[in-house]
Design a protein around this motif. Structure first.
Motif, short mmCIF file in Angstrom:
data_model
loop_
_atom_site.label_atom_id
_atom_site.label_comp_id
_atom_site.label_asym_id
_atom_site.label_seq_id
_atom_site.Cartn_x
_atom_site.Cartn_y
_atom_site.Cartn_z
N ILE A 215 0.83 -1.21 0.00
CA ILE A 215 0.00 0.00 0.00
C ILE A 215 0.87 1.26 0.00
CG2 ILE A 215 -1.73 1.31 1.30
CD1 ILE A 215 -2.80 -1.36 2.34
N TYR A 216 1.93 1.24 0.79
CA TYR A 216 2.80 2.41 0.88
C TYR A 216 3.43 2.74 -0.48
CZ TYR A 216 6.42 5.60 2.54
OH TYR A 216 7.22 6.71 2.74
N SER A 217 3.94 1.73 -1.17
CA SER A 217 4.57 1.99 -2.47
C SER A 217 3.53 2.40 -3.51
CB SER A 217 5.35 0.76 -2.95
OG SER A 217 4.56 -0.41 -2.94
N GLN A 218 2.31 1.87 -3.39
CA GLN A 218 1.25 2.29 -4.31
C GLN A 218 0.92 3.77 -4.10
OE1 GLN A 218 -0.38 0.00 -6.59
NE2 GLN A 218 -1.02 1.94 -7.50
N ASP A 219 0.77 4.16 -2.84
CA ASP A 219 0.37 5.54 -2.53
C ASP A 219 1.50 6.55 -2.74
OD1 ASP A 219 -2.09 4.56 -1.83
OD2 ASP A 219 -1.75 4.67 0.34
N GLN A 220 2.73 6.16 -2.41
CA GLN A 220 3.84 7.12 -2.42
C GLN A 220 4.68 7.08 -3.70
OE1 GLN A 220 4.05 9.33 0.07
NE2 GLN A 220 2.26 8.32 0.97
N LEU A 221 4.57 6.00 -4.46
CA LEU A 221 5.39 5.86 -5.67
C LEU A 221 4.55 5.62 -6.92
CD1 LEU A 221 8.30 3.70 -4.19
CD2 LEU A 221 8.50 6.05 -5.02
N PHE A 222 3.84 4.52 -6.95
CA PHE A 222 3.18 4.11 -8.19
C PHE A 222 2.10 5.09 -8.63
CE2 PHE A 222 4.00 -0.50 -6.57
CZ PHE A 222 5.35 -0.33 -6.76
N ASP A 223 1.22 5.48 -7.73
CA ASP A 223 0.14 6.40 -8.11
C ASP A 223 0.67 7.78 -8.53
OD1 ASP A 223 -1.83 4.52 -7.81
OD2 ASP A 223 -2.50 5.21 -5.84
N PRO A 224 1.50 8.43 -7.72
CA PRO A 224 1.97 9.76 -8.15
C PRO A 224 2.85 9.73 -9.40
CG PRO A 224 3.03 9.09 -6.10
CD PRO A 224 1.93 8.13 -6.35
N LEU A 225 3.54 8.62 -9.64
CA LEU A 225 4.37 8.52 -10.84
C LEU A 225 3.57 8.10 -12.07
CD1 LEU A 225 7.55 6.83 -9.32
CD2 LEU A 225 7.51 9.03 -10.51
N GLY A 226 2.31 7.74 -11.89
CA GLY A 226 1.49 7.29 -13.01
C GLY A 226 1.85 5.89 -13.47
N MET A 227 2.27 5.04 -12.52
CA MET A 227 2.66 3.66 -12.86
C MET A 227 1.42 2.77 -12.79
SD MET A 227 6.30 3.64 -10.76
CE MET A 227 6.74 1.95 -11.16
N ASP A 228 0.59 2.85 -13.82
CA ASP A 228 -0.71 2.18 -13.82
C ASP A 228 -0.62 0.68 -14.08
OD1 ASP A 228 -1.92 4.66 -13.40
OD2 ASP A 228 -2.10 5.05 -15.54
N ASP A 229 0.49 0.23 -14.67
CA ASP A 229 0.65 -1.18 -15.00
C ASP A 229 1.69 -1.84 -14.11
OD1 ASP A 229 -1.20 -1.23 -17.27
OD2 ASP A 229 0.25 0.06 -18.25
N THR A 230 1.69 -1.48 -12.83
CA THR A 230 2.65 -1.97 -11.86
C THR A 230 1.94 -2.42 -10.60
OG1 THR A 230 4.39 -0.48 -12.68
CG2 THR A 230 4.66 -1.35 -10.46
N ALA A 231 2.31 -3.60 -10.10
CA ALA A 231 1.71 -4.10 -8.85
C ALA A 231 2.56 -5.22 -8.29
CB ALA A 231 0.29 -4.59 -9.09
N TRP A 232 2.46 -5.41 -6.97
CA TRP A 232 3.19 -6.50 -6.31
C TRP A 232 2.51 -7.84 -6.51
CZ3 TRP A 232 7.97 -5.95 -4.64
CH2 TRP A 232 8.44 -4.68 -4.27
N LYS A 233 1.21 -7.80 -6.81
CA LYS A 233 0.47 -9.04 -7.04
C LYS A 233 -0.24 -8.97 -8.38
CE LYS A 233 -0.37 -9.95 -2.11
NZ LYS A 233 -1.38 -10.17 -1.05
N LEU A 234 -0.38 -10.12 -9.01
CA LEU A 234 -1.10 -10.18 -10.28
C LEU A 234 -2.52 -9.65 -10.10
CD1 LEU A 234 0.14 -13.66 -11.49
CD2 LEU A 234 0.55 -11.49 -12.67
N ALA A 235 -3.13 -9.96 -8.96
CA ALA A 235 -4.50 -9.52 -8.70
C ALA A 235 -4.58 -8.00 -8.59
CB ALA A 235 -5.02 -10.16 -7.42
N GLY A 236 -3.45 -7.34 -8.37
CA GLY A 236 -3.45 -5.89 -8.25
C GLY A 236 -3.32 -5.14 -9.55
N LEU A 237 -3.06 -5.86 -10.65
CA LEU A 237 -2.94 -5.21 -11.95
C LEU A 237 -4.32 -4.97 -12.57
CD1 LEU A 237 0.01 -7.32 -13.44
CD2 LEU A 237 0.09 -4.89 -12.83
#
Length: 392
Positions: A215-237
């Motif tokens: 959750i932390y990396s999603q909120d602090q890195l992936f979302d603000p960077l626009g990394m829409d095709d990135t996730a730690w789990k397949l279910a998160g893509l």
């Protein structure tokens, strides 16, 4: 030389670039690079590879080549999500260093007081394991038990919770605890690559703040960077994301592999695309600032990439360990790099801080020597191109 049976499976060229080249010299380079990639994929029986070049905080080139899924005829492009294996460790390290900037710990602090289960090196009980030890693979935590336990690997997303895995592996009385094999050298003195150590580092993210690493990396890195095709789990893509099917070479042809899931997911289970991860690499190629948003202080980026006082005992004496990153010389360039390999996954990222550039190459094949040679040449060409653009 491998047989070129991959061509019979329908490997084709797929292109996606960040913009149309307007300079004839740019067009000439891209045409030559496309031809080089087509030949290299066929020669090494590699289904697909996505690449990118970053200059400062801008992605100046990103393309996908070959087939993300041979059987389904799905072409790869720069938005295809690849399993990037141990390159994931750079993201885990970035998250922990963001918390370090908040003053929540110092690099040489003991990690045990931050945990909710006991951690003590049984061979050196008076030597505490620190955050720096985990970041530099000098914690003394060994992967020996992990590597000989096939049950840890499952198809799809991991099922064993991270805490259960770590407590069972590192605490006396745990189901996988082995005082002789779970731990090795004296902390801080012996370099030993440790996936379990990085899984512990990822768990510590959730012990230092209310959110776990995912959750932390999603909120602090992936979302603000626009990394829409990135996730730690397949279910998160997102369902719209094309995920590269993993393969290994089977002469003749390719063998389809199931997507793997490991309980030590902070050490190597991130899926990401070339477009997405190029945005992340810009943190390091641009001094911590991307598109007006500061992710790390400039001095933190510098500290990240400083060589640490530990010998890697590598064949190449010039290879040095930084915080997460490995420092090496390639063609006269001082690079920070990290590679990753898993069944059906081979990845590499490099940052040249002198020219403020970075490159990456992700693929969906189990790497062998011939592939690694091809991948190295891909990286060399991308770096050379990056430096050419800097000089313009």
């Amino acid at each position: 030389m491998k047989r070129r049976s991959v061509l019979g499976l329908g490997v084709a060229l797929a292109l996606l670039q960040t913009g149309c080249a307007t300079n004839p010299a740019d067009t000439a380079w891209e045409t030559a690079f496309d031809a080089f990639m087509r030949d290299g994929l066929a020669r090494t029986e590699t289904p697909a590879m996505s690449v990118a070049i970053v200059r400062g905080d801008k992605t100046i080139f990103a393309r996908g080549y070959g087939m993300a899924d041979v059987e389904d005829g799905q072409q790869a492009d720069a938005d295809t999500a690849f399993h990037i294996a141990s390159v994931s460790k750079v993201v885990t390290a970035t998250a922990i260093m963001m918390l370090h900037e908040q003053g929540l710990f110092q690099l040489d602090d003991k990690v045990a007081p931050h945990l909710d289960f006991p951690l003590l090196h049984p061979k050196y009980p008076d030597v505490p394991i620190t955050f720096r030890h985990l970041l530099t693979h000098t914690s003394g935590i060994s992967d020996a038990v992990y590597e000989k336990t096939p049950a840890f690997s499952v198809e799809g997303d991991p099922r064993l919770p991270l805490r259960d895995f770590l407590k069972g592996y590192l605490s006396r009385g745990g189901g996988w605890y082995d005082a002789d094999l779970s731990f090795a050298g004296r902390p801080g003195t012996e370099w030993r690559y440790s996936n379990v150590g990085y899984a512990l580092l990822g768990y510590l993210v959730g012990r230092l703040n209310p959110e776990g690493l995912d959750i932390y990396s999603q909120d602090q890195l992936f979302d603000p960077l626009g990394m829409d095709d990135t996730a730690w789990k397949l279910a998160g893509l997102p369902r719209s994301t094309t995920v590269a099917q993993p393969y290994k070479d089977k002469d003749p042809g390719l063998q389809v592999l199931p997507p793997v899931g490991y309980p030590d997911w902070p050490a190597g289970l991130l899926r990401s695309s070339a477009h997405d991860f190029a945005r992340f690499l810009a943190i390091f190629s641009n001094g911590g600032m991307v598109k007006g948003h500061r992710y790390l202080k400039e001095e933190t980026v510098k500290a990240f990439l400083e060589p640490q006082p530990v010998s890697m005992a590598a064949a190449d004496a010039q290879v040095r360990q930084a915080l997460a990153w490995v420092l090496r010389d390639l063609d006269g360039m001082q690079l920070a790099s990290h590679s990753g390999g898993d069944p059906g996954a081979a990845s590499v990222v490099c940052v040249d801080t002198a020219s403020k550039t970075a490159v990456l190459a992700f693929s969906n094949i189990s790497a062998d020597r011939e592939f690694r040679s091809f991948q190295k040449e891909v990286v060399q060409r991308l770096l050379a191109r990056a430096n050419e653009t800097v000089k313009k």
